[in-house]
Design a protein around this motif. Structure first.
Motif, PDB file in Angstrom:
ATOM      1  N   LYS A  19     -71.058 -47.928  15.368  1.00 26.10           N
ATOM      2  CA  LYS A  19     -70.719 -46.367  14.888  1.00 26.10           C
ATOM      3  C   LYS A  19     -69.353 -45.797  15.259  1.00 26.10           C
ATOM      4  O   LYS A  19     -69.357 -44.635  15.719  1.00 26.10           O
ATOM      5  CB  LYS A  19     -71.719 -45.367  15.121  1.00 26.10           C
ATOM      6  N   VAL A  20     -68.212 -46.504  15.283  1.00 24.95           N
ATOM      7  CA  VAL A  20     -66.922 -46.008  15.467  1.00 24.95           C
ATOM      8  C   VAL A  20     -66.626 -44.864  14.520  1.00 24.95           C
ATOM      9  O   VAL A  20     -66.538 -44.951  13.492  1.00 24.95           O
ATOM     10  CB  VAL A  20     -65.759 -47.164  15.652  1.00 24.95           C
ATOM     11  N   PRO A  21     -66.391 -43.606  15.116  1.00 24.02           N
ATOM     12  CA  PRO A  21     -65.920 -42.683  14.462  1.00 24.02           C
ATOM     13  C   PRO A  21     -64.621 -42.651  13.847  1.00 24.02           C
ATOM     14  O   PRO A  21     -63.707 -42.999  14.449  1.00 24.02           O
ATOM     15  CB  PRO A  21     -66.129 -41.529  15.331  1.00 24.02           C
ATOM     16  N   LEU A  22     -64.657 -42.881  12.438  1.00 22.29           N
ATOM     17  CA  LEU A  22     -63.223 -43.314  11.690  1.00 22.29           C
ATOM     18  C   LEU A  22     -62.994 -41.799  10.948  1.00 22.29           C
ATOM     19  O   LEU A  22     -63.901 -41.053  10.601  1.00 22.29           O
ATOM     20  CB  LEU A  22     -63.446 -44.413  10.755  1.00 22.29           C
ATOM     21  N   LYS A  23     -61.732 -41.615  10.323  1.00 23.96           N
ATOM     22  CA  LYS A  23     -61.472 -40.428   9.628  1.00 23.96           C
ATOM     23  C   LYS A  23     -60.694 -41.065   8.380  1.00 23.96           C
ATOM     24  O   LYS A  23     -59.454 -41.921   8.815  1.00 23.96           O
ATOM     25  CB  LYS A  23     -60.392 -39.494  10.293  1.00 23.96           C
ATOM     26  N   MET A  24     -60.728 -40.777   7.222  1.00 25.97           N
ATOM     27  CA  MET A  24     -60.067 -41.187   6.031  1.00 25.97           C
ATOM     28  C   MET A  24     -59.344 -40.099   5.530  1.00 25.97           C
ATOM     29  O   MET A  24     -59.799 -38.888   5.574  1.00 25.97           O
ATOM     30  CB  MET A  24     -60.964 -41.737   4.819  1.00 25.97           C
ATOM     31  N   THR A  25     -57.902 -40.166   5.720  1.00 23.36           N
ATOM     32  CA  THR A  25     -57.043 -39.282   5.255  1.00 23.36           C
ATOM     33  C   THR A  25     -56.463 -39.527   3.915  1.00 23.36           C
ATOM     34  O   THR A  25     -56.171 -40.807   3.680  1.00 23.36           O
ATOM     35  CB  THR A  25     -55.905 -39.084   6.174  1.00 23.36           C
ATOM     36  N   THR A  26     -55.994 -38.584   3.016  1.00 22.37           N
ATOM     37  CA  THR A  26     -55.268 -38.665   2.093  1.00 22.37           C
ATOM     38  C   THR A  26     -53.881 -38.181   2.235  1.00 22.37           C
ATOM     39  O   THR A  26     -53.854 -37.030   2.375  1.00 22.37           O
ATOM     40  CB  THR A  26     -55.789 -37.889   0.660  1.00 22.37           C
ATOM     41  N   THR A  27     -53.069 -39.104   2.245  1.00 24.58           N
ATOM     42  CA  THR A  27     -51.382 -38.599   2.474  1.00 24.58           C
ATOM     43  C   THR A  27     -50.871 -38.762   0.959  1.00 24.58           C
ATOM     44  O   THR A  27     -50.827 -39.358   0.430  1.00 24.58           O
ATOM     45  CB  THR A  27     -51.070 -39.473   3.315  1.00 24.58           C
ATOM     46  N   LYS A  28     -49.673 -37.624   0.756  1.00 17.78           N
ATOM     47  CA  LYS A  28     -49.104 -37.663  -0.152  1.00 17.78           C
ATOM     48  C   LYS A  28     -47.886 -38.121   0.062  1.00 17.78           C
ATOM     49  O   LYS A  28     -47.164 -37.793   1.082  1.00 17.78           O
ATOM     50  CB  LYS A  28     -48.882 -36.104  -0.498  1.00 17.78           C
ATOM     51  N   LEU A  29     -47.230 -38.959  -0.661  1.00 19.27           N
ATOM     52  CA  LEU A  29     -45.962 -39.761  -0.718  1.00 19.27           C
ATOM     53  C   LEU A  29     -45.143 -39.142  -1.650  1.00 19.27           C
ATOM     54  O   LEU A  29     -45.126 -39.473  -2.840  1.00 19.27           O
ATOM     55  CB  LEU A  29     -46.132 -41.252  -0.551  1.00 19.27           C
ATOM     56  N   PRO A  30     -44.374 -38.196  -1.301  1.00 16.15           N
ATOM     57  CA  PRO A  30     -43.339 -37.693  -2.528  1.00 16.15           C
ATOM     58  C   PRO A  30     -42.072 -38.606  -2.971  1.00 16.15           C
ATOM     59  O   PRO A  30     -42.199 -39.675  -2.356  1.00 16.15           O
ATOM     60  CB  PRO A  30     -42.806 -36.350  -1.574  1.00 16.15           C
ATOM     61  N   LEU A  31     -41.547 -38.355  -4.062  1.00 11.13           N
ATOM     62  CA  LEU A  31     -41.009 -39.248  -4.669  1.00 11.13           C
ATOM     63  C   LEU A  31     -39.357 -39.605  -3.717  1.00 11.13           C
ATOM     64  O   LEU A  31     -39.144 -40.862  -3.646  1.00 11.13           O
ATOM     65  CB  LEU A  31     -40.383 -38.521  -6.100  1.00 11.13           C
ATOM     66  N   TRP A  32     -39.036 -38.504  -3.118  1.00  8.67           N
ATOM     67  CA  TRP A  32     -37.951 -38.698  -2.347  1.00  8.67           C
ATOM     68  C   TRP A  32     -38.178 -39.867  -1.220  1.00  8.67           C
ATOM     69  O   TRP A  32     -37.047 -40.473  -0.607  1.00  8.67           O
ATOM     70  CB  TRP A  32     -37.262 -37.360  -1.883  1.00  8.67           C
ATOM     71  N   SER A  33     -39.366 -39.893  -0.771  1.00  6.98           N
ATOM     72  CA  SER A  33     -39.574 -40.689   0.588  1.00  6.98           C
ATOM     73  C   SER A  33     -39.562 -42.254   0.118  1.00  6.98           C
ATOM     74  O   SER A  33     -39.425 -43.115   0.951  1.00  6.98           O
ATOM     75  CB  SER A  33     -41.119 -40.616   1.011  1.00  6.98           C
ATOM     76  N   PHE A  34     -39.401 -42.572  -1.311  1.00  4.38           N
ATOM     77  CA  PHE A  34     -39.013 -43.828  -1.606  1.00  4.38           C
ATOM     78  C   PHE A  34     -37.620 -44.295  -1.574  1.00  4.38           C
ATOM     79  O   PHE A  34     -37.361 -45.496  -1.975  1.00  4.38           O
ATOM     80  CB  PHE A  34     -39.785 -44.328  -3.016  1.00  4.38           C
ATOM     81  N   MET A  35     -36.873 -43.299  -1.411  1.00  2.00           N
ATOM     82  CA  MET A  35     -35.309 -43.724  -1.421  1.00  2.00           C
ATOM     83  C   MET A  35     -34.833 -44.626  -0.088  1.00  2.00           C
ATOM     84  O   MET A  35     -35.061 -43.855   0.726  1.00  2.00           O
ATOM     85  CB  MET A  35     -34.535 -42.235  -1.490  1.00  2.00           C
ATOM     86  N   ARG A  36     -34.123 -45.457  -0.382  1.00  2.44           N
ATOM     87  CA  ARG A  36     -33.854 -46.209   1.039  1.00  2.44           C
ATOM     88  C   ARG A  36     -32.382 -45.873   0.911  1.00  2.44           C
ATOM     89  O   ARG A  36     -31.466 -45.636   0.331  1.00  2.44           O
ATOM     90  CB  ARG A  36     -33.918 -47.886   0.396  1.00  2.44           C
ATOM     91  N   HIS A  37     -32.038 -45.798   2.412  1.00  2.00           N
ATOM     92  CA  HIS A  37     -30.770 -45.421   2.865  1.00  2.00           C
ATOM     93  C   HIS A  37     -30.553 -45.921   4.341  1.00  2.00           C
ATOM     94  O   HIS A  37     -31.508 -46.724   4.835  1.00  2.00           O
ATOM     95  CB  HIS A  37     -30.786 -43.921   2.999  1.00  2.00           C
ATOM     96  N   ALA A  38     -29.280 -45.870   4.815  1.00  3.89           N
ATOM     97  CA  ALA A  38     -29.118 -46.256   6.164  1.00  3.89           C
ATOM     98  C   ALA A  38     -28.223 -45.567   6.831  1.00  3.89           C
ATOM     99  O   ALA A  38     -27.161 -45.848   7.667  1.00  3.89           O
ATOM    100  CB  ALA A  38     -28.169 -47.724   5.740  1.00  3.89           C
ATOM    101  N   SER A  39     -28.829 -44.359   6.874  1.00  7.09           N
ATOM    102  CA  SER A  39     -28.087 -43.337   7.599  1.00  7.09           C
ATOM    103  C   SER A  39     -29.099 -42.337   8.424  1.00  7.09           C
ATOM    104  O   SER A  39     -30.157 -42.089   8.159  1.00  7.09           O
ATOM    105  CB  SER A  39     -27.425 -42.180   6.666  1.00  7.09           C
ATOM    106  N   SER A  40     -28.879 -42.630  10.013  1.00 10.04           N
ATOM    107  CA  SER A  40     -29.677 -41.806  10.896  1.00 10.04           C
ATOM    108  C   SER A  40     -29.574 -40.291  10.509  1.00 10.04           C
ATOM    109  O   SER A  40     -30.762 -39.585  10.609  1.00 10.04           O
ATOM    110  CB  SER A  40     -29.421 -41.989  12.126  1.00 10.04           C
TER     111      SER A  40
END
Length: 1463
Positions: A1280-1301
């Motif tokens: 009976k390991v206590p687990l937590k299910m979360t729903t996370t929103k991934l907005p459109l901008w988060s899928f943009m790939r870049h190479a700038s810190s």
């Protein structure tokens, strides 16, 4: 021979403590000596008479040099003052006489260019000579036609070195067009000097290819730039010339040139550590330390910009204190220290006083010194200067450094009666201070009239350095020295070479010359028969003079040997010029070598748009062929790879060197050359081997702003007047009625040509009452003239007389009106206006508002109001007599009998038939008085004609004006637009009617639509036709196509200007047929008017919108092809097909991007489009994928098209409302917020706690973009390991790939702000009454958020080819629902700053301030006060940016303003 080539004089007011340059008693004695210079071709004219140009007679040694120059290319080596320029003039004349080619005179400085032009102009008449220098903005001369125009008929060009090299390298000035190149100060032409490069890269290749090359003539006093004798051979090889000095007539030359007596003065070490700063310096240092950098103008400016880039720059500025003002004050302190050490304490105090005086002087005095400073910089530095002590010791107590004291002693020791000398110093500021010191020092002030002479240190784009103390009058010092007003100049190196000055007998090197060239040039100035040269050195070990003299003698010996072996040249060529092919363009002659490729490539990359987080510089990777590390001790063959910015197509981003090299530099140059070659091949580099410009592809149009002269508006009545004599008649029936139709009449309109159909018109009476004019489309009749009884059917004069007959000269029964009005149902007779006599019964029984007239006043009409038994009290009457001044009218009223009947009347309007509802005046007096006007009853008669007829008469001018507009549009349909198939007359009337005409319609709504259609079609066509162009090139191309100046020119070329309706309707006296029948239509067409350029551009866009309304995009493209044929418009379907085909196929969607299709609700056929749309320009890890910039460019136009067409289709929206809504819906801030909200949910399961109930960090998962929205506990397994299910929103901008810190950090910070602010912004957008402008600003979202939305939208359009799919995407993004909400609830979307400006006008002032943030000492907060008419209406704090502070303050000020005025 004698000539004067002095610079033009300039005058200026002297500042405080400035040296006085006035004629000096001692200076007058120089005139006798100066007159000897008539023998010297480099001298000046005597000062006691104007310069006179004598017949040119060359000395023997000058002829010798001319003869040598005509035989071969030579470098004339002659001492300063011996007449080298004269040799050049002789050679130029010979060249101009022999060949029809141009001579190019090259000089190192602008001052020398101006001087040499004067010399050539003075001695060679009949040819055009031109000076070209950098200040002429030559960099902008990037078209051949510019150079052709500049050089038209010019035979001699004088320019600085770089000008010719650039012009020839880019093919603007072919070598074959030059007959002779004169190179002044030729010793400069070594290494990478522009002339040296010109010779090695352009001249020598042309000569080896047996192509024509110009002759070369070099001029020098010293052929060495450095202290190496081998440089002479290199110089000769480079210039393809032999160094020559006169030999046949050496005696004459030596007689002309005298070497001065040398003296070495040891002044000792001037850097005395015991010298303490003066009190003035201490106060200066203190003022610098006390500078508040937070008030620095640069800091304030960066904060105001409120961008990530400005914030980053601000942090750097604050850390390094790297602002102009900080650097200036720091330099001020350092220069004071240097002056203290080199000149002395008094000089340091004087310098401080001069600078402070400049900063604190009134603007009219300091303009020349600090003209380049902004007002904020002046205030900031001025406030700091107020804290500086500027006291100055008396002249008697001048404290000088050892070096300066030695200078004063040298000057004081001179015994020559006619002293004429130069003191050479290193720094410009030193020249100014030393000159002033000499002018006031007790030992020198009576002997020397002194001035300062310095060069120009202000290149274009650089602020003038007022710390140098340069003054306008210094420019005049040389001329005053030449003409004898001054006998001593303190000068920098600018006077060492080239510039002609009189012979001197005293030259002092206050600062040591650093090269042999400098020494020889300075020594050459002391060329009088008895002259002295002083070298000031710090100690006795200096052998400067001895070494320089020995080197000079050896050099002379070597280059006087004419038979030296020339083999060094060949070895030099083989060593420095590898056999690497150049890129040459035959059509222009432009040429690029491997040596220039790297700089050209960097320049190309610099022309690409600058984007934050993206480095646009090319970078190089060098590798050994054997793969081993590069070691200087072990020569290896190398190969280089250059990488170009990601904004370029993948095909254009990586290039390798074509050969193997031992040199890293050459390997990189090779790679750069290959890159530039490819850029040229694909058309990104033009035929001048420069980055492509819009002008290379489009017909050039003059860029215009403001207003322009165009054709007068067409007058169709000229044609109508001339057709009345013979044409058959056309008739249409009008129905004219008031709002309740209590007055209604039918009137037929007849014209000798087809009467155009008009949509219903609404015309307003002066009271605002609307009248409706409708035209029956079914009663259009064309009748032969003999079928109409003309004598019985023309009611025009009678109807107009009923309305305007009381006005003098308004009606003429003997003339024919331009239109014919016929009342088919009512009898019309002007005599009916006065048929009923006044009587109590006849008048009291008429209805109110009936028309009565005053026969004695030309039947002036009035509205009947009331019958009065006697004269009413004076204070109940508003007006007494309409033709009398008020005082006379009151007397007239008093004289009227009391006990007679009167009639109260209302005035007949002066104007009626307004197309726009007039604003009603608030007449307070009228509201208090019962009777507008009274007239004795016996002076009044009643109309028997129907009251509707005078009303109709008042509307006829407006109806005629509307007919005029429709006639113009009909002519346009039947002529210029006949072949286009466009037939909607009403829509055309709208499209050509400017709002300024205040007619029944205007083009603003349809222009709003057409602007978007044009942008969309242009964007799509540009993208499809230029598949390899980066976004910046596409944007420039698109902007040029849709620019107002181009649309204006298109309108003029098409002849559209004569059809544009701008003339406002005004009630004027009628124009009759007789007035126009003799007018020539052709003469009328020659008339012009002044119109805004934008008006003609707007009409083009309105016509595009009109065509779109009648037939969609295909019809709009037809219109574009009519007006902008240069573009060669393709259909949207074909251009989209090209873009789709160009996208790569069979590219899998990266795993991390796979949720995006579900998020946006669209599945791509070509996944590569989505990958491209989500690839930021900083992502340079994969050169096979384009970045999002081109798709963003396309998506911007698609979004604009979707939003605009949706708004336009709502017929209830006015043009102003559409603009406001579009601004609210299509801006970077709202799109960024939508992109942050537009997300897909993803479930995650995490361990809540371990055996001890602690959270298990090993199983926790986080994202930089996700927001946890829901969680629940789960039980899994026996433990009976206590687990937590979360729903996370991934907005459109988060899928943009870049190479700038930095970009990643920006995302993180912005996400934090979004979380904190989203609830408030959502509430405002969903239920608020006002659009949240300030909150969206506070979010501070970077541009890439909106870019990714637009790029995805562009990708969907390319992939689907469907606008409907794009509409669905915009719907899902939230923008379309927001549009409906703003419209439905009438949300206030006007920006607070714009609204406040409309309310407050010019009395508005924003007072900004900043402070340390309460959250972090490193951050800043901004505040703002809004002041209107001196009163503070709003005061806000805590803003993140100045723009946010202003927006919030403006919003609060608007609220207060409205509350005070009752909403």
């Amino acid at each position: 021979m004698r000539y004067d080539d002095g610079n033009s004089s300039a005058s200026s007011d002297s500042g405080q403590d400035a040296p006085q340059q006035v004629p000096h008693p001692r200076a007058a004695s120089t005139k006798e000596q100066l007159s000897d210079q008539e023998l010297n071709p480099g001298g000046s004219s005597p000062p006691d008479k104007p310069a006179v140009v004598a017949v040119m007679t060359a000395r023997a040694y000058q002829r010798e040099m001319l003869d040598e120059s005509l035989k071969q290319n030579i470098i004339v080596a002659m001492d300063t003052g011996s007449g080298k320029t004269q040799v050049a003039v002789l050679r130029i004349r010979a060249e101009l006489e022999q060949r029809d080619k141009r001579v190019w005179f090259l000089v190192p400085t602008v001052e020398l260019a101006l001087q040499q032009k004067d010399v050539v102009n003075t001695q060679i008449s009949g040819v055009l000579t031109k000076v070209i220098c950098g200040a002429d903005n030559v960099e902008a001369w990037s078209d051949q036609y510019v150079w052709d125009g500049i050089l038209l008929n010019v035979r001699v060009v004088v320019s600085t070195y770089q000008i010719l090299f650039d012009a020839a390298a880019h093919g603007f000035v072919p070598l074959s067009s030059l007959g002779l190149i004169v190179i002044d100060e030729a010793h400069n032409c070594v290494k990478n000097n522009s002339v040296a490069r010109f010779m090695t890269e352009l001249y020598w290749p042309a000569k080896k290819a047996n192509r024509p090359v110009p002759h070369i003539l070099g001029l020098t006093a010293s052929p060495l730039m450095r202290n190496k004798l081998d440089d002479l051979e290199v110089l000769e090889v480079t210039l393809d010339a032999i160094c020559k000095t006169p030999t046949k007539y050496r005696v004459e030359l030596l007689a002309e040139v005298n070497r001065p007596e040398m003296h070495t003065i040891v002044y000792g070490d001037s850097s005395d550590p015991a010298v303490s700063p003066t009190q003035n310096m201490v106060s200066l240092f203190h003022a610098y330390r006390q500078l508040d950098i937070t008030c620095d103008p640069k800091v304030l400016s960066l904060r105001a910009k409120n961008t990530t880039l400005s914030s980053s720059e601000l942090r750097d500025v604050m850390q390094k204190r790297s602002t102009y003002c900080q650097a200036t004050m720091r330099a001020f302190c350092n220069r004071a220290k240097e002056i203290l050490a080199s000149i002395g304490p008094w000089a340091a105090d004087y310098y401080i006083r001069r600078v402070v005086t400049i900063l604190l002087s009134p603007s009219r005095v300091r303009d020349e010194q600090v003209a380049d400073l902004s007002s904020a910089e002046r205030r900031y530095l001025g406030e700091a200067s107020k804290k500086i002590d500027t006291s100055l010791p008396s002249v008697e107590s001048i404290d000088l450094a050892k070096k300066t004291q030695s200078l004063i002693e040298i000057l004081n020791s001179q015994q020559h009666e006619n002293l004429l000398g130069i003191v050479f110093v290193k720094e410009r500021v030193t020249a100014s201070i030393i000159a002033h010191l000499i002018s006031i020092h007790p030992l020198t002030k009576d002997r020397y009239a002194v001035g300062a002479m310095v060069g120009n240190s202000n290149p274009a784009g650089k602020k003038r350095d007022f710390l140098e103390l340069s003054r306008k009058e210094d420019l005049n010092s040389l001329e005053r020295f030449r003409n004898g007003e001054l006998n001593l100049l303190v000068a920098t190196s600018v006077l060492e070479e080239g510039i002609d000055v009189p012979k001197c007998n005293l030259v002092i090197c206050f600062d040591e010359p650093k090269t042999l060239k400098s020494y020889i040039q300075r020594r050459g100035r002391a060329r009088m028969s008895v002259s002295k040269l002083y070298l000031m050195v710090p100690d006795e070990t200096s052998e400067l003079a001895v070494n320089f003299r020995a080197l000079e003698q050896e050099m002379k010996r070597r280059y006087e040997d004419d038979m030296r072996d020339r083999t060094i040249r060949q070895s030099f060529e083989e060593r420095e010029h590898p056999d690497y092919p150049a890129l040459e363009v035959e059509s222009t002659g432009a040429r690029l070598t491997i040596q220039d490729a790297k700089s050209h490539l960097s320049h190309f990359c610099a022309t690409l748009p600058s984007r934050k987080f993206v480095n646009s510089n090319p970078y190089y990777v060098v590798k050994t062929v054997d793969g081993k590390p590069i070691e200087p001790s072990r020569p290896s063959l190398l190969k280089a790879i250059v990488h170009l910015p990601a904004s370029l197509d993948p095909e254009m981003r990586r290039f390798e060197s074509s050969r193997f090299w031992y040199s890293e530099t050459m390997a990189c140059n090779d790679a750069a050359f290959q890159a530039y070659l490819k850029l040229f091949e694909v058309g990104l580099i033009n035929n001048n081997l420069l980055p492509l410009r819009v002008s290379d592809l489009l017909r050039q149009v003059e860029h215009r702003d403001g207003i322009a002269e165009v054709k007068e508006q067409q007058n169709p009545w000229i044609n109508v007047a001339q057709k009345w004599a013979e044409a058959d008649l056309s008739r249409r029936r009008l129905t004219i009625s008031n709002q309740d139709r209590s007055m209604c009449v039918e009137i037929d309109v007849e014209l000798p040509l087809p009467v155009p159909y008009m949509d219903p018109l609404t015309l307003y009476w002066d009271s605002g009452e609307p009248w409706t004019v409708t035209m029956d489309p079914d009663t259009h009749m064309s009748n032969p003239r003999d079928a109409i009884d003309e004598s019985k059917v023309d009611h025009t004069h009678d109807i107009l007389s009923m309305a305007f007959g009381h006005r003098n000269g308004w009606t003429d029964a003997g003339k024919q009106h331009l239109i014919r009005l016929v009342s088919p149902n009512l009898g019309v007779n002007a005599q009916d206006m006065e048929t009923i006599e006044d009587s109590p019964n006849s008048i009291q029984n008429i209805a109110p508002s009936s028309i009565v007239r005053e026969p004695s006043d030309d039947n002036h009409p009035y509205y009947y109001q009331e019958w009065l038994q006697s004269k009413p009290p004076k204070d109940t009457v508003r007006r007494f007599h309409h033709k009398r001044p008020r005082q006379d009218a009151e007397s007239w009223f008093e004289s009227l009998p009391q006990d007679i009947h009167y009639v109260a009347v209302r005035d007949w309007p002066k104007k009626a038939g307004f197309f726009q509802k007039p604003e009603q005046a608030n007449d307070i007096v009228a509201g208090r008085r019962l009777y507008p006007r009274i007239i004795p009853a016996d002076l009044v008669k009643v109309d028997s004609a129907p009251a509707v007829l005078p009303h109709v008469g008042m509307l006829i001018p407006a109806i005629t004006h509307a007919l005029e507009v429709h006639l113009v549009a009909s002519d346009m349909l039947e002529t210029v637009l006949e072949q286009t198939g466009f037939t909607d007359l009403s829509l055309l009337v709208t499209a050509i009617s400017a709002s300024s005409a205040r007619g029944p319609t205007d083009y603003e709504r349809v222009e709003f639509l057409g602007d978007s259609i044009l942008k969309f079609c242009t964007t799509v066509n540009c993208s499809a036709k230029q598949l390899l162009w980066p976004e910046g090139y596409l944007s420039s191309y698109k902007d040029e196509i849709v620019a107002n100046s181009r649309l204006f020119q298109a309108a003029v070329d098409f002849g559209l200007d004569r059809y544009i309706i701008t003339r406002q309707f005004k009630i004027r006296k009628p124009v009759y047929v007789e007035d126009l029948v003799e007018v020539s239509p052709l003469e009328h067409m020659k008339k012009t008017r002044m119109l805004p350029v934008k008006t003609l551009a707007d009409v083009i866009e309105a016509l595009i919108g009109a065509y779109f309304i009648t037939g969609g995009i295909p019809k709009a493209l037809e219109c574009m092809n009519i007006f902008l044929p240069d573009v060669k418009w393709d259909s949207i379907e074909s251009t989209r097909a090209i873009l789709f085909k160009n996208a790569r196929s069979n590219i899998p969607l990266p795993v991390m991007m796979q949720p995006v299709e579900e998020l946006i609700g669209y599945k791509f056929k070509k996944k590569s489009l989505l990958v491209e749309a989500l690839t930021h320009g900083s992502y340079n890890l994969n050169s096979d994928t384009p970045c999002l910039e081109r798709l963003e460019f396309l998506g911007d136009a698609v979004l604009d098209y979707v939003v605009v067409t949706t708004l336009f289709n709502d017929k209830g929206l006015k043009n102003k409302d559409m603009h406001l809504l579009k601004t609210a819906l299509v801006n970077g801030d709202i799109m960024a917020f939508m992109v942050m909200e537009w997300s897909i949910s993803q479930e995650r399961v995490e361990v809540v706690g371990g055996p001890r109930g602690s959270s298990s960090s090993s199983s926790s998962s986080t994202t930089n973009s996700g927001d946890e929205t829901e969680s629940k506990r789960l039980e899994v397994g026996t433990g009976k390991v206590p687990l937590k299910m979360t729903t996370t929103k991934l907005p459109l901008w988060s899928f943009m790939r870049h190479a700038s810190s930095d970009l990643g950090l920006s995302m993180k910070v912005t996400q934090k702000r979004h979380r904190a602010m989203r609830a408030g912004i959502l509430a405002a957008l969903e239920t608020g009454t006002h659009y949240p402008w300030a909150d969206l600003l506070r979010l501070r979202a970077q541009k890439f958020y909106s870019d990714v939305f637009e790029s995805v939208l562009g990708a969907v359009w390319v992939d689907s080819g469907s606008v409907d799919e794009c509409v669905k995407l915009v719907e899902r993004s939230g923008i379309m629902p927001l549009m409906r909400r703003l419209m439905r609830d009438d949300v206030h979307v006007l920006h607070p700053k714009e609204e406040l400006s409309l309310l407050a006008g010019l009395a508005l002032e924003y007072r900004d301030r900043e402070a340390v943030s309460k959250e972090s000492e490193k951050a800043k907060e901004f505040g703002c006060k809004v002041v209107v008419d001196g009163e503070v209406l709003a005061d806000v704090d805590g803003a993140f940016t100045k723009e946010e502070a202003r927006t919030r303050a403006a919003g609060e000020a608007v609220r207060v303003w409205k509350e005070r005025r009752g909403g």
